[in-house]
Design an enzyme around this catalytic site. Structure first.
Site, PDB file in Angstrom:
ATOM      1  N   ASP A 144       0.793  -1.223   0.000  1.00 39.17           N
ATOM      2  CA  ASP A 144       0.000   0.000   0.000  1.00 39.17           C
ATOM      3  C   ASP A 144       0.834   1.286   0.000  1.00 39.17           C
ATOM      4  O   ASP A 144       0.374   2.327   0.434  1.00 39.17           O
ATOM      5  CB  ASP A 144      -0.904   0.010   1.238  1.00 39.17           C
ATOM      6  CG  ASP A 144      -0.132  -0.322   2.519  1.00 39.17           C
ATOM      7  OD1 ASP A 144       1.077  -0.039   2.582  1.00 39.17           O
ATOM      8  OD2 ASP A 144      -0.746  -0.872   3.452  1.00 39.17           O
ATOM      9  N   GLU A 201      -0.504  -9.069  -1.489  1.00 40.32           N
ATOM     10  CA  GLU A 201      -1.104  -8.601  -0.234  1.00 40.32           C
ATOM     11  C   GLU A 201      -2.308  -7.711  -0.523  1.00 40.32           C
ATOM     12  O   GLU A 201      -2.434  -6.591  -0.042  1.00 40.32           O
ATOM     13  CB  GLU A 201      -0.082  -7.873   0.647  1.00 40.32           C
ATOM     14  CG  GLU A 201      -0.523  -7.765   2.102  1.00 40.32           C
ATOM     15  CD  GLU A 201       0.502  -7.089   2.978  1.00 40.32           C
ATOM     16  OE1 GLU A 201       1.184  -7.812   3.736  1.00 40.32           O
ATOM     17  OE2 GLU A 201       0.639  -5.847   2.917  1.00 40.32           O
ATOM     18  N   GLU A 205      -2.055   4.922   3.252  1.00 44.31           N
ATOM     19  CA  GLU A 205      -1.988   3.523   2.834  1.00 44.31           C
ATOM     20  C   GLU A 205      -3.348   2.927   2.481  1.00 44.31           C
ATOM     21  O   GLU A 205      -3.467   2.156   1.515  1.00 44.31           O
ATOM     22  CB  GLU A 205      -1.311   2.685   3.919  1.00 44.31           C
ATOM     23  CG  GLU A 205       0.171   2.951   4.094  1.00 44.31           C
ATOM     24  CD  GLU A 205       0.482   4.133   4.984  1.00 44.31           C
ATOM     25  OE1 GLU A 205       1.680   4.431   5.176  1.00 44.31           O
ATOM     26  OE2 GLU A 205      -0.469   4.783   5.497  1.00 44.31           O
ATOM     27  N   HIS A 238       6.216   4.425  14.274  1.00 40.48           N
ATOM     28  CA  HIS A 238       6.695   5.328  13.232  1.00 40.48           C
ATOM     29  C   HIS A 238       5.578   5.965  12.419  1.00 40.48           C
ATOM     30  O   HIS A 238       5.837   6.823  11.580  1.00 40.48           O
ATOM     31  CB  HIS A 238       7.593   4.569  12.253  1.00 40.48           C
ATOM     32  CG  HIS A 238       6.847   3.588  11.407  1.00 40.48           C
ATOM     33  ND1 HIS A 238       6.442   2.360  11.875  1.00 40.48           N
ATOM     34  CD2 HIS A 238       6.398   3.677  10.125  1.00 40.48           C
ATOM     35  CE1 HIS A 238       5.799   1.719  10.921  1.00 40.48           C
ATOM     36  NE2 HIS A 238       5.742   2.485   9.854  1.00 40.48           N
ATOM     37  N   ARG A 264       2.401   8.214  11.046  1.00 33.84           N
ATOM     38  CA  ARG A 264       2.081   9.635  11.173  1.00 33.84           C
ATOM     39  C   ARG A 264       1.079   9.900  12.287  1.00 33.84           C
ATOM     40  O   ARG A 264       1.184  10.882  13.017  1.00 33.84           O
ATOM     41  CB  ARG A 264       1.510  10.168   9.846  1.00 33.84           C
ATOM     42  CG  ARG A 264       2.532  10.291   8.743  1.00 33.84           C
ATOM     43  CD  ARG A 264       1.866  10.753   7.441  1.00 33.84           C
ATOM     44  NE  ARG A 264       2.831  10.938   6.369  1.00 33.84           N
ATOM     45  CZ  ARG A 264       3.267   9.952   5.595  1.00 33.84           C
ATOM     46  NH1 ARG A 264       2.809   8.720   5.781  1.00 33.84           N
ATOM     47  NH2 ARG A 264       4.141  10.191   4.638  1.00 33.84           N
ATOM     48  N   HIS A 271      13.103   4.497  14.773  1.00 31.93           N
ATOM     49  CA  HIS A 271      12.960   4.874  13.370  1.00 31.93           C
ATOM     50  C   HIS A 271      13.731   6.177  13.116  1.00 31.93           C
ATOM     51  O   HIS A 271      13.772   7.060  13.974  1.00 31.93           O
ATOM     52  CB  HIS A 271      11.474   5.064  13.046  1.00 31.93           C
ATOM     53  CG  HIS A 271      11.168   5.121  11.591  1.00 31.93           C
ATOM     54  ND1 HIS A 271      11.305   6.270  10.840  1.00 31.93           N
ATOM     55  CD2 HIS A 271      10.740   4.170  10.723  1.00 31.93           C
ATOM     56  CE1 HIS A 271      10.964   6.018   9.572  1.00 31.93           C
ATOM     57  NE2 HIS A 271      10.618   4.751   9.483  1.00 31.93           N
TER      58      HIS A 271
END
Length: 415
Positions: free
Chosen positions: A127, A149, A163, A240, A242, A273
């Site tokens: 994605d 996937e 995503e 990690h 947003r 990260h």
């Protein structure tokens, strides 16, 4: 392995400042199936690796690998470590780029590659912006797209962002939908995706985990870290996304530090990260404790070995929701929604959301002798058996064989 590259190197192509580095020439004889496989981030490469390995064992499959470099250091170091032959590097990454910047450069640069190579199918995974941009470019050239996937969904197109939108959009233009689970397949069918293009294959991450854990030992530094924590309850944290930035992440880290420091038998390992919004908060909230280990991002084998040594995992990652059941480890999902409900329904994971108070309550429950986490070792992995890559290539080869036979018949070659 099959499909050896020839020694001839074609002329390097430069579009703007980014070289499309054609690493090696192609076979003189065209294989029965020509597959272009695209990846741009480390998670994509991890899940594409089994397909790359499987294609390399098949003499009648020609594989072209395209790396967008949406992530730079992480994906390139992994490709180098695993000796992945990268035929084209699109080098789309720029400082402070927007999502639209990424997609526009992916579409523009991979279009040149598609024009030259003319593959039978383009495989994208998951994605990311790389996956969506590559799928869009292939579709606009009327080249079939295979979505590895496929069918993962949340209730909102905005979560996770971007995503969820990317994978929904890929589903509208792909020809082959490789669904990891039955619920993913059913989600696609409910959206009226043509049933003849939807295939239940399992998730290629299971293939990768089995291969890596069977072939690779931890590096000396990671083996030393695991050894030094022997006998302790290890919490592994990754974060990690947003939606976790800012106050949400800050409050979580405060809860975690307090929980760990109140229990002398617990240690926290946090591969941090590289995003500054993660690094700065981790340093501010978690530094200075002997029980907390802030480490650089780990290579994939090391990361799996750390997960395997854990007592519990806390993460907002999608991939870890598949890795946890593959390793038999309890997981607290630091998100409001998940596109992998199988991890929750099978009993391996719990959805915590963004509330720091909820996180604290879930952590306290783990202390109970009969906690749900004590039973995760009995759970069957809902994401497959480790043969997904072979199933995907079998499907593509069978369809290509039929398509070629139809072409020949139409041309009068076959009576």
């Amino acid at each position: 392995m099959g499909n050896p590259h020839s020694e001839n190197r074609s002329e390097q192509k430069v579009f703007g400042k980014a070289p499309l580095g054609r690493r090696s020439g192609r076979q003189s004889r065209r294989a029965a199936l020509k597959v272009m496989l695209v990846f741009g981030t480390r998670p994509e490469l991890i899940k594409m690796l089994p397909i790359i390995r499987e294609a390399g064992e098949r003499e009648d499959v020609e594989l072209i690998t395209v790396m967008t470099s949406q992530h730079t250091d992480l994906v390139r170091s992994l490709a180098k470590e695993w000796a992945i032959p990268v035929d084209y590097d699109l080098e789309v990454m720029k400082h402070a780029q927007s999502l639209n910047d990424v997609i526009s450069r992916v579409v523009g640069r991979i279009d040149r590659v598609l024009e030259e190579e003319r593959p039978d199918v383009v495989l994208v995974q998951g994605d990311t912006s790389s996956a969506f941009g590559s799928a869009l470019a292939a579709w606009q050239r009327q080249i079939p797209v295979g979505h590895v996937e496929a069918g993962l969904r949340t209730a909102s197109i905005d979560s996770p962002f971007p995503e969820e939108a990317n994978r929904r959009l890929i589903s509208r233009i792909a020809s082959f939908h490789f669904a990891p689970t039955l619920s993913n397949k059913n989600a696609l069918l409910a959206e009226k995706v043509p049933a003849q293009g939807v295939f239940l294959t399992g998730n290629t991450v299971v293939d990768s985990i089995r291969h890596v854990m069977g072939q690779r030992r931890p590096s000396k530094p990671v083996a030393s870290l695991i050894s030094s924590l022997k006998g302790r309850r290890i919490i592994v944290l990754t974060t990690h996304r947003r939606e976790s930035f800012g106050s949400v992440m800050c409050d979580r880290l405060k809860v975690l530090r307090r929980y760990v420091e109140e229990r002398p038998d617990i240690s926290l390992v946090f591969p941090v990260h590289p995003n500054p919004q993660v690094k700065n908060l981790a340093r501010a909230e978690l530094s200075g404790s002997d029980q907390i280990h802030l480490v650089e991002p780990l290579d994939y084998p090391d990361f799996l070995h750390v997960l395997a040594a854990s007592w519990v995992i806390l993460s907002d990652s999608g991939g870890i929701q598949e890795e946890a059941p593959s390793l038999g480890k309890p997981l607290l999902i630091l998100r409001d929604e998940t596109e992998r409900p199988e991890a929750v329904s099978c009993g391996i994971a719990r959805l915590v959301g963004q509330s720091a108070q909820r996180l604290q309550e879930e952590l306290l429950e783990l202390d109970c002798p009969k906690s749900w986490a004590t039973k995760v070792g009995e759970v069957e992995n809902p994401f497959g058996r480790g043969n997904s890559a072979a199933r995907i290539l079998d499907i593509l080869q069978k369809r290509q064989t039929v398509a070629r036979a139809v072409e020949l018949a139409a041309a009068g070659t076959v009576q």
